[in-house]
Design a protein around this motif. Sequence first.
Motif, PDB file in Angstrom:
ATOM      1  N   SER A 235       0.846  -1.192   0.000  1.00 23.30           N
ATOM      2  CA  SER A 235       0.000   0.000   0.000  1.00 23.30           C
ATOM      3  C   SER A 235       0.877   1.235   0.000  1.00 23.30           C
ATOM      4  CB  SER A 235      -0.902   0.014   1.250  1.00 23.30           C
ATOM      5  OG  SER A 235      -0.089   0.171   2.420  1.00 23.30           O
ATOM      6  N   ILE A 236       0.261   2.383  -0.221  1.00 22.64           N
ATOM      7  CA  ILE A 236       1.006   3.645  -0.190  1.00 22.64           C
ATOM      8  C   ILE A 236       1.553   3.896   1.209  1.00 22.64           C
ATOM      9  CG2 ILE A 236      -0.967   5.129   0.363  1.00 22.64           C
ATOM     10  CD1 ILE A 236       1.870   5.894  -2.156  1.00 22.64           C
ATOM     11  N   GLU A 237       0.874   3.361   2.223  1.00 20.98           N
ATOM     12  CA  GLU A 237       1.359   3.514   3.602  1.00 20.98           C
ATOM     13  C   GLU A 237       2.658   2.725   3.809  1.00 20.98           C
ATOM     14  OE1 GLU A 237      -2.784   4.670   3.443  1.00 20.98           O
ATOM     15  OE2 GLU A 237      -1.828   2.767   2.894  1.00 20.98           O
ATOM     16  N   ASP A 238       2.730   1.525   3.224  1.00 20.70           N
ATOM     17  CA  ASP A 238       3.961   0.730   3.308  1.00 20.70           C
ATOM     18  C   ASP A 238       5.126   1.477   2.668  1.00 20.70           C
ATOM     19  OD1 ASP A 238       2.669  -1.322   4.587  1.00 20.70           O
ATOM     20  OD2 ASP A 238       2.340  -2.490   2.763  1.00 20.70           O
ATOM     21  N   LEU A 239       4.863   2.082   1.511  1.00 19.56           N
ATOM     22  CA  LEU A 239       5.908   2.840   0.821  1.00 19.56           C
ATOM     23  C   LEU A 239       6.336   4.036   1.659  1.00 19.56           C
ATOM     24  CD1 LEU A 239       7.659   3.339  -1.658  1.00 19.56           C
ATOM     25  CD2 LEU A 239       5.728   4.537  -2.707  1.00 19.56           C
ATOM     26  N   LEU A 242       8.649   2.911   4.415  1.00 18.73           N
ATOM     27  CA  LEU A 242      10.008   2.621   3.965  1.00 18.73           C
ATOM     28  C   LEU A 242      10.778   3.916   3.697  1.00 18.73           C
ATOM     29  CD1 LEU A 242      12.200   0.670   3.181  1.00 18.73           C
ATOM     30  CD2 LEU A 242      11.121   0.389   0.936  1.00 18.73           C
ATOM     31  N   ILE A 243      10.111   4.894   3.104  1.00 18.23           N
ATOM     32  CA  ILE A 243      10.752   6.201   2.876  1.00 18.23           C
ATOM     33  C   ILE A 243      11.156   6.815   4.216  1.00 18.23           C
ATOM     34  CG2 ILE A 243      10.351   8.568   2.084  1.00 18.23           C
ATOM     35  CD1 ILE A 243       8.551   7.365  -0.113  1.00 18.23           C
ATOM     36  N   HIS A 244      10.259   6.739   5.195  1.00 17.38           N
ATOM     37  CA  HIS A 244      10.542   7.257   6.537  1.00 17.38           C
ATOM     38  C   HIS A 244      11.751   6.554   7.147  1.00 17.38           C
ATOM     39  CE1 HIS A 244      10.198   7.225  10.964  1.00 17.38           C
ATOM     40  NE2 HIS A 244       9.787   8.480  10.813  1.00 17.38           N
ATOM     41  N   ASP A 245      11.810   5.222   7.018  1.00 21.95           N
ATOM     42  CA  ASP A 245      12.909   4.447   7.593  1.00 21.95           C
ATOM     43  C   ASP A 245      14.241   4.823   6.946  1.00 21.95           C
ATOM     44  OD1 ASP A 245      11.059   3.177   9.178  1.00 21.95           O
ATOM     45  OD2 ASP A 245      10.951   1.364   7.943  1.00 21.95           O
TER      46      ASP A 245
END
Length: 267
Positions: A235-239, A242-245
């Motif tokens: 989902s866009i939330e998963d992406l 990952l960007i946050h991490d």
Amino acid sequence: PVPKKGEYHVNSSDLAKLLHDAIGLDKTVSAATDRDEAENDGVKPKNAANYEIFKKSLESAPLANIRDLLDFESDRESISIDEVEPAAEIMKRFCTGAMSLGALSREAHETLAIAVNRVGGKSNSGEGGEDTVRIKDLSDVDEKGRSPTYPHLAGLKNGDSANSYIHQVASGRFGVTPEFLTTAKQLEIKMAQGAKPGEGGQLPGPKVSDYIATLRASKPGVTLISPPPHHDIYSIEDLAQLIHDLHAINESAGVSVKLVSSIGIGT
């Protein structure tokens, strides 16, 4: 050159040979032959006449790209060269393709990174990680352009860097270590294969040497495949997570996402 049999390909060994002749590259010379004894490491002087042959070969080739059907036709006067961006600024927008260490040989992968870093562009690691020795700039190059750090390369200079500007993170997480993430200037999330249909991201077992296996935390001879796209991004939330991490582990790096542009590519 147009082959006598078969169809025409824009990129061919014949065309590459013409360009090699123009820049003085002799592919028969290597560390395994007589490179160390040859003058200038066996690199011949650049040849403008050979470049003209290369250029004419391109101009007379069959139509193969959309650009082959286009030409400039303008009623405007040419602008002054003073109004054109300096070459150094233009080169900052040059990037290599994301080709992994393993898909490319170690020599080719390191040479591309060093060359693009020299001109101020951006090299891309691909999804296979990089050796930690590439983090530091070179400082042990002798007068012949050799370095104990990279004994398999020639023509080196002190200050050269083999660290790719862009470090790629794919679903297989091959070579993704804290050092790999923190030494990037840009981190690229590989959402899908961009160059070929099917699984993509596959490294056949015979290409997984001891060196490659060490970098990818695997075993020699084992075929490596990145799982299909969206393996860990549903989902866009998963992406976004990952960007946050990635921002969390490397605050100074930009983060980009590699998508695909055609149906059937990156299935």
